[in-house]
Scaffold this motif. Structure first.
Motif, PDB file in Angstrom:
ATOM      1  N   PRO A 199       0.934  -1.268  -0.046  1.00  0.00           N
ATOM      2  CA  PRO A 199      -0.094  -0.075  -0.043  1.00  0.00           C
ATOM      3  C   PRO A 199       0.985   1.320  -0.097  1.00  0.00           C
ATOM      4  O   PRO A 199       1.619   1.595   0.706  1.00  0.00           O
ATOM      5  CB  PRO A 199      -0.927  -0.064   1.268  1.00  0.00           C
ATOM      6  N   PHE A 200       0.653   2.002  -1.165  1.00  0.00           N
ATOM      7  CA  PHE A 200       1.546   3.313  -1.267  1.00  0.00           C
ATOM      8  C   PHE A 200       1.040   4.189  -0.101  1.00  0.00           C
ATOM      9  O   PHE A 200       1.950   4.989   0.317  1.00  0.00           O
ATOM     10  CB  PHE A 200       1.098   3.937  -2.517  1.00  0.00           C
ATOM     11  N   HIS A 201      -0.085   4.410   0.227  1.00  0.00           N
ATOM     12  CA  HIS A 201      -0.416   5.463   1.386  1.00  0.00           C
ATOM     13  C   HIS A 201       0.085   5.169   2.616  1.00  0.00           C
ATOM     14  O   HIS A 201       0.251   5.964   3.745  1.00  0.00           O
ATOM     15  CB  HIS A 201      -1.974   5.436   1.507  1.00  0.00           C
ATOM     16  N   LEU A 202       0.721   3.788   2.844  1.00  0.00           N
ATOM     17  CA  LEU A 202       1.539   3.488   4.092  1.00  0.00           C
ATOM     18  C   LEU A 202       2.688   3.982   4.401  1.00  0.00           C
ATOM     19  O   LEU A 202       3.401   3.741   5.119  1.00  0.00           O
ATOM     20  CB  LEU A 202       1.212   2.057   4.469  1.00  0.00           C
ATOM     21  N   GLY A 203       3.326   4.489   2.884  1.00  0.00           N
ATOM     22  CA  GLY A 203       4.620   4.955   2.949  1.00  0.00           C
ATOM     23  C   GLY A 203       5.768   3.733   2.821  1.00  0.00           C
ATOM     24  O   GLY A 203       6.775   4.417   2.619  1.00  0.00           O
ATOM     25  N   GLY A 204       5.383   2.663   2.643  1.00  0.00           N
ATOM     26  CA  GLY A 204       6.511   1.630   2.680  1.00  0.00           C
ATOM     27  C   GLY A 204       6.531   0.747   3.590  1.00  0.00           C
ATOM     28  O   GLY A 204       5.743   1.015   4.862  1.00  0.00           O
ATOM     29  N   ILE A 205       7.357  -0.393   3.323  1.00  0.00           N
ATOM     30  CA  ILE A 205       7.203  -1.494   4.453  1.00  0.00           C
ATOM     31  C   ILE A 205       8.131  -0.989   5.665  1.00  0.00           C
ATOM     32  O   ILE A 205       7.768  -1.449   6.857  1.00  0.00           O
ATOM     33  CB  ILE A 205       7.631  -2.817   3.940  1.00  0.00           C
ATOM     34  N   THR A 206       9.242  -0.289   5.423  1.00  0.00           N
ATOM     35  CA  THR A 206      10.176   0.210   6.776  1.00  0.00           C
ATOM     36  C   THR A 206       9.241   1.122   7.523  1.00  0.00           C
ATOM     37  O   THR A 206       9.520   1.007   8.710  1.00  0.00           O
ATOM     38  CB  THR A 206      11.417   0.298   6.111  1.00  0.00           C
ATOM     39  N   PRO A 207       8.794   2.117   7.189  1.00  0.00           N
ATOM     40  CA  PRO A 207       7.838   3.083   7.699  1.00  0.00           C
ATOM     41  C   PRO A 207       6.866   2.151   8.621  1.00  0.00           C
ATOM     42  O   PRO A 207       6.564   2.723   9.970  1.00  0.00           O
ATOM     43  CB  PRO A 207       7.334   3.972   7.151  1.00  0.00           C
ATOM     44  N   TYR A 208       6.244   1.227   8.186  1.00  0.00           N
ATOM     45  CA  TYR A 208       5.164   0.475   8.866  1.00  0.00           C
ATOM     46  C   TYR A 208       6.011  -0.402   9.944  1.00  0.00           C
ATOM     47  O   TYR A 208       5.601  -0.496  10.944  1.00  0.00           O
ATOM     48  CB  TYR A 208       4.636  -0.508   7.981  1.00  0.00           C
ATOM     49  N   LEU A 209       7.099  -0.964   9.735  1.00  0.00           N
ATOM     50  CA  LEU A 209       7.845  -1.543  10.679  1.00  0.00           C
ATOM     51  C   LEU A 209       8.512  -0.664  11.815  1.00  0.00           C
ATOM     52  O   LEU A 209       8.481  -0.847  12.759  1.00  0.00           O
ATOM     53  CB  LEU A 209       9.050  -2.268  10.188  1.00  0.00           C
ATOM     54  N   ASP A 210       8.705   0.711  11.590  1.00  0.00           N
ATOM     55  CA  ASP A 210       9.032   1.477  12.571  1.00  0.00           C
ATOM     56  C   ASP A 210       7.883   1.857  13.358  1.00  0.00           C
ATOM     57  O   ASP A 210       7.938   1.998  14.711  1.00  0.00           O
ATOM     58  CB  ASP A 210       9.581   2.839  11.856  1.00  0.00           C
ATOM     59  N   ARG A 211       6.722   2.006  12.649  1.00  0.00           N
ATOM     60  CA  ARG A 211       5.544   2.396  13.700  1.00  0.00           C
ATOM     61  C   ARG A 211       4.959   1.438  14.519  1.00  0.00           C
ATOM     62  O   ARG A 211       4.617   1.588  15.494  1.00  0.00           O
ATOM     63  CB  ARG A 211       4.520   2.907  12.522  1.00  0.00           C
ATOM     64  N   CYS A 212       5.183   0.086  14.062  1.00  0.00           N
ATOM     65  CA  CYS A 212       4.718  -0.976  14.878  1.00  0.00           C
ATOM     66  C   CYS A 212       5.623  -1.408  15.901  1.00  0.00           C
ATOM     67  O   CYS A 212       5.455  -2.395  16.696  1.00  0.00           O
ATOM     68  CB  CYS A 212       4.017  -2.223  14.061  1.00  0.00           C
TER      69      CYS A 212
END
Length: 348
Positions: free
Chosen positions: A319-332
């Motif tokens: 998902p483009f709106h989530l900014g990428g997989i590494t930002p997601y892993l940072d957030r969680c």
């Protein structure tokens, strides 16, 4: 275009021409353009027919010795400045070129399916690939309107390596007795465009099994072999694609359950169990992805975490709106749990 025999070759040429016709029918080009482009597709009945080619790419099945045989047939008849390319999704480009007289002109040129709509192109630099070959590959990628990312020659490169690490945890959970449907739903909070088993329908279990074995050979401490997935692939349970938004039921069929029962005795002891609903599997997947991306960065597979994000967005429809997989892993919190720092901190 070349193929094993005249019949396959004629079929391939016609299918390619039909794609232009289909584009014209959708209004994306005129019938005249489709006819002109189709006429440019011709069959090469022998390697000698490729003698004046600037760039040749193989896309045979994923078997190293077969790919090496193809290049051995091509190299003697091609010009010294012609580029040899491979569309391999997981094999070593360096190993493919070890018997070539000019391995410096060999490059990985990994296009993703569906080819018409997936813009990513992983350009793989083997150990001997020279700058001129890489520059030509990037120039061609631009002409093809592809977004190219330079990747080091490492097993499965970027997209398939990340996805295979995710499926490693999925396989562990099912092999440990987890209910496939529960396991499949456990990753919903990640916002993936398809649930894992639905994506497995699209990719095909046999393809994933091959990549899994490649990764297990390279990194046996992090990639395991799933008896369940092997059995599903052997049973041919693939390509029963649900409609968009619908769950996959391919792995809930009696055949799939029989495969799961047959492999029960082979399941390693694991804490995975049927815990997808309470978030433990989700956390393990998050941590596994953070760990694997960290290894990729440490190995220099790509220049930065942003390259991983780009590859996953353009090659795996993350998902483009989530900014990428590494930002997601940072957030969680997975990045800090596993590596002690956020990916974005390493880039600043």
């Amino acid at each position: 275009m070349t193929d094993l025999d005249d019949e396959r070759l004629a079929t391939g040429v016609q299918r390619t021409r039909d794609r232009f016709t289909a584009q014209a029918e959708k209004g994306r080009m005129s019938p005249e353009q489709a006819e002109k482009l189709g006429s440019l597709i011709t069959g090469a009945e022998s390697p000698e027919d490729l003698a004046d080619a600037d760039f040749v790419i193989e896309a045979v099945f994923e078997e190293l010795e077969v790919k090496k045989k193809v290049f051995a047939q091509w190299e003697p008849v091609l010009r010294d400045d012609a580029i040899l390319a491979t569309n391999t999704s997981s094999l070593s480009v360096t190993a493919m070129g070890e018997d070539l007289k000019h391995p410096e002109r060999l490059v990985g040129f990994h296009v993703f399916n569906p080819v018409e709509v997936t813009p990513l192109l992983e350009i793989v630099a083997a150990e001997s690939t020279d700058d001129s070959t890489l520059a030509t590959a990037f120039d061609l990628a631009a002409k093809l309107r592809r977004i190219a990312v330079l990747v080091k020659d490492a097993p499965s490169f970027v997209v398939n390596r990340v996805l295979t690490r995710m499926y490693d945890e999925i396989g562990r959970a099912i092999d440990a007795g987890g209910d496939p449907k529960t396991v499949d739903q456990a990753l919903a909070p990640m916002g993936l465009p398809m649930a894992p088993l639905q994506l497995l329908d699209f990719v095909g279990p046999a393809v994933l099994v091959h990549i899994t074995h490649t990764m297990h050979d390279a990194y046996p401490d992090r990639f395991t072999l799933s008896p369940w997935l092997d059995a599903v692939a052997e049973a041919g349970l693939t390509n029963v694609l649900p409609k968009r938004g619908e769950e996959s039921d391919t792995y809930l069929t009696p055949q799939a359950e029989q495969a799961r029962e047959r492999t029960q005795g082979e399941r390693a002891a694991s804490s995975a169990g049927d815990d997808g609903a309470n978030g433990q599997l989700l956390t393990r997947v998050q941590d596994a992805l953070a760990d694997e991306i960290g290894h990729m960065l440490d190995e220099g597979v790509v220049a930065s975490a942003r390259d991983v994000d780009l590859c996953m967005i353009l090659g795996a429809n993350y998902p483009f709106h989530l900014g990428g997989i590494t930002p997601y892993l940072d957030r969680c919190g997975a990045s800090e749990r596993v590596r002690g720092q956020r990916f974005d901190a390493a880039q600043n």
